[in-house]
Design a protein around this motif. Structure first.
Motif, PDB file in Angstrom:
ATOM      1  N   GLY A  18       0.794  -1.223   0.000  1.00  0.00           N
ATOM      2  CA  GLY A  18       0.000   0.000   0.000  1.00  0.00           C
ATOM      3  C   GLY A  18       0.825   1.270   0.000  1.00  0.00           C
ATOM      4  O   GLY A  18       0.334   2.339  -0.382  1.00  0.00           O
ATOM      5  N   MET A  19       2.088   1.166   0.427  1.00  0.00           N
ATOM      6  CA  MET A  19       2.961   2.340   0.489  1.00  0.00           C
ATOM      7  C   MET A  19       3.904   2.433  -0.705  1.00  0.00           C
ATOM      8  O   MET A  19       4.583   3.450  -0.874  1.00  0.00           O
ATOM      9  CB  MET A  19       3.811   2.284   1.770  1.00  0.00           C
ATOM     10  CG  MET A  19       3.024   2.245   3.064  1.00  0.00           C
ATOM     11  SD  MET A  19       2.243   3.818   3.455  1.00  0.00           S
ATOM     12  CE  MET A  19       3.650   4.751   4.034  1.00  0.00           C
ATOM     13  N   THR A  20       3.950   1.386  -1.516  1.00  0.00           N
ATOM     14  CA  THR A  20       4.999   1.312  -2.534  1.00  0.00           C
ATOM     15  C   THR A  20       4.474   1.105  -3.951  1.00  0.00           C
ATOM     16  O   THR A  20       5.228   0.729  -4.836  1.00  0.00           O
ATOM     17  CB  THR A  20       5.972   0.166  -2.198  1.00  0.00           C
ATOM     18  OG1 THR A  20       5.239  -1.074  -2.138  1.00  0.00           O
ATOM     19  CG2 THR A  20       6.654   0.401  -0.864  1.00  0.00           C
ATOM     20  N   GLY A  21       3.216   1.338  -4.173  1.00  0.00           N
ATOM     21  CA  GLY A  21       2.667   1.147  -5.509  1.00  0.00           C
ATOM     22  C   GLY A  21       3.188   2.167  -6.500  1.00  0.00           C
ATOM     23  O   GLY A  21       3.838   3.155  -6.140  1.00  0.00           O
ATOM     24  N   VAL A  22       2.884   1.951  -7.769  1.00  0.00           N
ATOM     25  CA  VAL A  22       3.398   2.831  -8.825  1.00  0.00           C
ATOM     26  C   VAL A  22       2.823   4.237  -8.731  1.00  0.00           C
ATOM     27  O   VAL A  22       3.352   5.178  -9.330  1.00  0.00           O
ATOM     28  CB  VAL A  22       3.088   2.237 -10.219  1.00  0.00           C
ATOM     29  CG1 VAL A  22       3.850   0.946 -10.423  1.00  0.00           C
ATOM     30  CG2 VAL A  22       1.587   2.023 -10.407  1.00  0.00           C
ATOM     31  N   THR A  23       1.746   4.393  -7.977  1.00  0.00           N
ATOM     32  CA  THR A  23       1.147   5.728  -7.837  1.00  0.00           C
ATOM     33  C   THR A  23       1.706   6.489  -6.637  1.00  0.00           C
ATOM     34  O   THR A  23       1.332   7.643  -6.408  1.00  0.00           O
ATOM     35  CB  THR A  23      -0.380   5.616  -7.685  1.00  0.00           C
ATOM     36  OG1 THR A  23      -0.684   4.824  -6.526  1.00  0.00           O
ATOM     37  CG2 THR A  23      -0.999   4.980  -8.919  1.00  0.00           C
ATOM     38  N   ALA A  24       2.588   5.853  -5.869  1.00  0.00           N
ATOM     39  CA  ALA A  24       3.138   6.505  -4.678  1.00  0.00           C
ATOM     40  C   ALA A  24       3.957   7.733  -5.072  1.00  0.00           C
ATOM     41  O   ALA A  24       4.887   7.644  -5.871  1.00  0.00           O
ATOM     42  CB  ALA A  24       4.004   5.521  -3.893  1.00  0.00           C
ATOM     43  N   GLN A  25       3.603   8.870  -4.509  1.00  0.00           N
ATOM     44  CA  GLN A  25       4.320  10.112  -4.773  1.00  0.00           C
ATOM     45  C   GLN A  25       5.509  10.231  -3.815  1.00  0.00           C
ATOM     46  O   GLN A  25       5.386   9.947  -2.621  1.00  0.00           O
ATOM     47  CB  GLN A  25       3.395  11.316  -4.575  1.00  0.00           C
ATOM     48  CG  GLN A  25       2.181  11.324  -5.488  1.00  0.00           C
ATOM     49  CD  GLN A  25       2.545  11.690  -6.912  1.00  0.00           C
ATOM     50  OE1 GLN A  25       3.066  12.766  -7.169  1.00  0.00           O
ATOM     51  NE2 GLN A  25       2.266  10.788  -7.838  1.00  0.00           N
TER      52      GLN A  25
END
Length: 383
Positions: A11-18
């Motif tokens: 949840g913290m490391t997905g491709v959408t993580a800014q």
């Protein structure tokens, strides 16, 4: 790790993580190392440097994720569990209330230290821009005797992205160090035992944050950084900068599939940029060490007379820094700079600068400093 931990990490490391470098067009295709020969050489250096052993390295990776999660905009208690530290109050708040409280504190401390690093280093680079090229050439030659170009700062507007990436290498160390210091046994399990004066410097940083006085915090952060640089005969187990150097190298030579979020992997609001390779990170350490040593050398100068001090300071103040205030491009060195540095005062100052630059930045075998180790790593083919 448990399934809950893995789910929380996803949840913290997905491709959408800014991340903090999204606005600087952070890239994700940059390799930390480019060839196997360098991996072998860095591995050999690491064995001699005495960095974290395997068990300690596991703790480093786990605690780094703990730090990133706790100080992010979406902290997760699964990734950042409550430390085994006693609460100062007789009645501890409930688990959720305590998590909210500690995460708010951790975010505030990280943000305050980052601002202090930016402030202190930006200020030091502005001061460095006052120096004539003769002095800046001494800085570069201290680490590389064959250098022909004077030291250049990163204060130009066009260099903002690079400047913040370089500063983040230092900010990540200081933020992680302060975070780990506040969590019982975390430093020890990662192979770092602070000297008494270093522990005092960390405490001074926390005290300055509590006062809310930015100038005090900027000064406290600067003191810690300078003392890590000027520590003679340092060890990776006691000098945080040396320890961080071994962490960066160990992370860089890990297998490509190893997502430790130090060298590889996208993590929400990561304080480190993943598109600055190991050579870039080494250069970042060296760059700001030079800036700090330059100012330190001025502090250590003992002029023959007040007139000498006035002459040097007058010449430094005469530098035209209008381009900094106006956000213009960094000018080329002026070959017609009237500051020829051939007076007795300037000769004394330059001799003083050369002495301290060699003492803190040189790779000579008889001079044992963290920056000497950085210089050796940068001399590896490919950097």
């Amino acid at each position: 790790m448990t399934l809950a931990y893995d789910i929380a990490l996803m949840g913290m490391t997905g491709v959408t993580a800014q991340t903090q470098f999204t606005r600087f067009d952070e890239r994700w295709d940059v390799s930390m190392l480019l060839n196997d020969i360098r991996v072998q050489r860095y591995s050999s250096w690491l064995n001699g440097a005495g960095g974290p052993i395997d068990e300690q390295w596991i703790a480093v990776k786990r605690n780094w994720i703990n730090f990133l999660s706790a100080t992010s905009t979406r902290p997760d208690a699964t990734l950042a569990p409550t430390p085994n530290a006693t609460h100062s109050d007789n009645e501890q708040p409930s688990g959720r209330e305590h998590d909210i409280e500690r995460f708010h504190h951790d975010r505030r401390v990280r943000a305050a230290i980052q601002v202090a690093i930016f402030n202190a280093f930006d200020r030091e680079e502005r001061l460095a821009e006052r120096w004539p090229q003769q002095a800046r050439l001494i800085l570069n030659r201290a680490g590389c005797s064959t250098a022909t170009q004077p030291f250049r700062t990163l204060r130009a507007t066009a260099d903002l992205g690079k400047r913040r990436r370089y500063q983040a290498v230092w900010a990540s160390l200081v933020c992680f160090l302060v975070f780990a210091h506040g969590n019982q046994d975390m430093l020890d399990e990662m192979g770092l035992v602070l000297a008494e004066h270093t522990e005092d410097e960390v405490i001074d940083i926390l005290a300055a944050i509590d006062t809310g006085i930015q100038s005090e915090l900027d000064a406290a952060v600067r003191v810690l950084c300078v003392n890590m640089i000027t520590d003679h005969a340092p060890t990776a187990s006691k000098n945080p900068l040396f320890w961080w150097l071994t962490v960066l190298v160990r992370s860089a030579i890990e297998p490509l599939q190893e997502m430790d979020y130090i060298s590889r992997g996208r993590f929400l609001m990561n304080i480190l940029s993943m598109d600055l390779d190991l050579c870039g990170r080494l250069e970042a350490i060296q760059h700001y060490a030079k800036v700090l040593v330059l100012d330190k050398a001025l502090d250590l100068w003992r002029p023959y007379s007040d007139d000498w001090a006035l002459q040097v300071n007058r010449d430094l103040d005469a530098a035209n820094l209008d381009w900094l205030d106006e956000g213009k491009d960094q000018p080329l060195f002026d070959e017609d700079d009237p500051r020829t540095c051939d007076s007795s005062a300037w000769r004394s100052m330059l001799e003083n600068l050369n002495r301290w630059a060699l003492a803190y930045l040189s790779t000579r075998k008889d001079i044992d400093t963290v920056l000497g180790e950085v210089g050796k790593l940068l001399s590896t083919e490919g950097c």
